[in-house]
Enzyme design. Structure first.
Site, mmCIF file in Angstrom:
data_model
loop_
_atom_site.group_PDB
_atom_site.id
_atom_site.type_symbol
_atom_site.label_atom_id
_atom_site.label_comp_id
_atom_site.label_asym_id
_atom_site.label_seq_id
_atom_site.Cartn_x
_atom_site.Cartn_y
_atom_site.Cartn_z
ATOM 1 N N TRP A 1 0.816 -1.214 0.000
ATOM 2 C CA TRP A 1 0.000 0.000 0.000
ATOM 3 C C TRP A 1 0.847 1.260 0.000
ATOM 4 O O TRP A 1 0.506 2.240 -0.667
ATOM 5 C CB TRP A 1 -1.008 -0.022 1.161
ATOM 6 C CG TRP A 1 -1.921 -1.202 1.059
ATOM 7 C CD1 TRP A 1 -1.920 -2.308 1.869
ATOM 8 C CD2 TRP A 1 -2.909 -1.460 0.049
ATOM 9 N NE1 TRP A 1 -2.862 -3.217 1.428
ATOM 10 C CE2 TRP A 1 -3.484 -2.729 0.326
ATOM 11 C CE3 TRP A 1 -3.376 -0.746 -1.054
ATOM 12 C CZ2 TRP A 1 -4.486 -3.291 -0.470
ATOM 13 C CZ3 TRP A 1 -4.382 -1.305 -1.848
ATOM 14 C CH2 TRP A 1 -4.920 -2.559 -1.555
ATOM 15 N N ASP B 1 -1.706 6.592 6.150
ATOM 16 C CA ASP B 1 -2.783 5.690 5.731
ATOM 17 C C ASP B 1 -3.055 4.760 6.905
ATOM 18 O O ASP B 1 -2.236 3.909 7.241
ATOM 19 C CB ASP B 1 -2.322 4.899 4.499
ATOM 20 C CG ASP B 1 -3.352 3.862 4.055
ATOM 21 O OD1 ASP B 1 -4.426 3.749 4.701
ATOM 22 O OD2 ASP B 1 -3.094 3.166 3.056
ATOM 23 N N LYS C 1 -12.541 -1.733 7.508
ATOM 24 C CA LYS C 1 -11.903 -2.608 8.489
ATOM 25 C C LYS C 1 -12.458 -2.227 9.866
ATOM 26 O O LYS C 1 -13.470 -2.775 10.278
ATOM 27 C CB LYS C 1 -10.374 -2.505 8.419
ATOM 28 C CG LYS C 1 -9.812 -3.211 7.177
ATOM 29 C CD LYS C 1 -9.312 -2.218 6.190
ATOM 30 C CE LYS C 1 -8.553 -2.648 4.984
ATOM 31 N NZ LYS C 1 -8.308 -3.926 4.506
#
Lengths: 351, 351
Positions: free
Chosen positions: B101, B168, B192
């Protein structure tokens, strides 16, 4: 008391769809898991994505030349993404300005190429759809807003041009059959005729891509999402699931042809009542009145609030006009029964 | 049989949240309307948006210097939007590369300014978090990925720099308290610890805006959404609603401090079991192991499928490792009870 939901959007969806959505929030497909907590890479959700795309293709009769994408960001993001992806910096796009939403599309596209507004109904407060368009020979596409939620106009026939139409159909997608040979791209925020807020449908003729050399962030590039069938990153799973349920409902109820008949009957009932009443009038040119969103005005402006109150007492909610227009607006999307329109007409007749 | 949901995302949410969400799909606040069909401009939904923002502020202790936005497009869209909004063309951003990511964030930011990768754990398959960072004096900010779902690493302390951190936090937001004075921006895809897929939380120090002169499409400009409190256009109403319900649950269960304790206990149980077993091992540096996503490997690779099957027989689903890593991954977000981790540990011990 039954509520008759005349909101412009987010808007009415079929009761059965809401009940199925509720059930899936607790137990999806008998899996013991909520649809809200399963992986988008699971087989169960993969089947949802496939069925959603297949239903779009079946309902609109799309050929393989079209890609079908479920994105996010609303039609407001397609205002710039369409130009960013389809319009070269030295190329031109033609636009018809039919009010608030086309105006925004024009502004956002202007950042990426030349924008020519070839017609506008601004001269009459957007109360009609401009016709007899002269499309510049060098235009890449013609952009229109097929239905105008704010002002209550709708294209009942689409302009014949040698150019692909790019159409914002946020408020009338799946309300009627379309001759897809005329369209290069259709986009629609889901929250009217398609599903709940949170996903945006993009239908795109793939051969229109690749005409610009500009650098495009990965998430804004239609090719990214075409290659991964809208699963490049985690899609808005639940909004897509509910949209899929709603498309199943459209199909089970006769498809877009049946929706068109159903919608025409509702619109006729309401517009006839407006015409027949001394208390209301519709400011929109007769041939351009929207089947989805009827805008009408009180003869006596001082009674505006009173009518909204009377309507609410009869369970008819969401009939206040857009703040920029005033008066009343009754949105009658696919899922609305004619009985709900009759309920509103009854309030009008008693007024 | 009870399902223990170890999916990495979309992921487990509290059962009570799912039940409330289901009820609201049929009748929201006793209004007779589904939460899916009400206007985002209605008073009922306005209250949802206000409570969602207030809960973010309360749970993380945010001051007025921060804006709180509910956007769409996932963290994948923040990879480029953060740079597009915060990084001038002639300025530099520093990045730490801790895997999949961060790597994507680095690529997308590179389109808007100079990107300097000041540290990377690529040399050891991203099995640790780089420390002792040297931040270039001319960097506008330092970007990190606080928790790495794919490889199973997590920052347990944040780098001390003179620069604002842009983080992030898609997979560990609300899992622990944060010293917000260190952060310039936090972004998180909801699916999540925050809610279902379909909305993206952005927390942003407002004074970081205005450093770039570039033309930004309206929908990509943070200022657009700050000015309209995330209601410039129709927001993804239901995903935000469910995120709000989930934040209520976090608050009712002791806030992020209690979540941190709960998550540490679950992680200790699982990592201790991995350490104690001859059949499994964890490839991640001990001090950097993720409390959210435990990645572990079988001693005998040929028994990988067998373990996944045994786990599924005990109701433990979603434990297959990411395709790029192999082995197993157990995600233990806030909503997971320690009893579910015990169920997985029981399978491991019996293996």
């Amino acid at each position: 008391m039954k509520k008759h939901n005349f909101y412009a959007g987010p808007a009415i969806l079929p009761k059965s769809v809401m009940q199925e959505a509720a059930a899936a929030c607790v137990d999806f497909n008998g899996s013991g898991l909520s649809v809200l907590e399963i992986s988008h890479r699971s087989a169960d959700f993969g089947a949802v994505m496939e069925e959603a795309e297949a239903l779009v293709r079946e309902l609109l009769g799309l050929g393989d030349e079209f890609a079908v994408l479920f994105l996010t960001g609303g039609a407001s993001s397609q205002f710039f993404m369409s130009a960013m992806n389809l319009l070269a910096s030295d190329a031109k796009a033609a636009f018809v300005n039919t009010g608030r939403w086309s105006d925004k599309a024009i502004v956002e596209a202007g950042q990426f190429g030349t924008v020519e507004v070839i017609a506008s109904s601004e001269d009459k407060n957007y109360a009609y759809i401009p016709k007899d368009l002269a499309i510049p020979a060098d235009a890449t596409y013609l952009h229109i807003t097929s239905n105008n939620t704010v002002t209550g106009t709708q294209y009942h026939s689409f302009p014949v041009t040698g150019k692909p139409l790019v159409a914002d159909m946020s408020s009338d997608i799946f309300s009627r059959p379309l001759d897809m040979s005329r369209f290069g791209m259709i986009y629609a925020g889901a929250q009217k005729n398609l599903g709940p807020a949170g996903t945006t449908l993009v239908i795109l003729r793939k051969d229109l891509l690749g005409k610009t050399e500009r650098a495009i962030p990965t998430m804004l590039d239609y090719n990214t999402h075409i290659k991964k069938a809208s699963m490049f990153n985690t899609p808005p799973a639940f909004p897509i699931y509910v949209a899929m349920l709603n498309m199943r409902w459209i199909k089970a109820n006769g498809g877009v042809e049946a929706m068109a008949k159903r919608n025409a009957a509702k619109a006729a009932l309401l517009y006839d009542a407006i015409e027949a009443s001394p208390n209301f009038h519709c400011p929109i040119a007769k041939e351009d009145r929207s089947v989805m969103n009827a805008v009408f005005m009180p003869t006596d402006e001082s009674r505006t609030a009173e009518f909204i109150e009377k309507a609410a007492e009869a369970g008819c909610i969401g009939v206040k006009g857009h703040r920029s227009v005033g008066g009343f607006r009754a949105s009658m999307y696919n899922a609305m029964d004619i009985a709900s329109v009759q309920a509103l007409v009854d309030v009008m007749n008693a007024f």
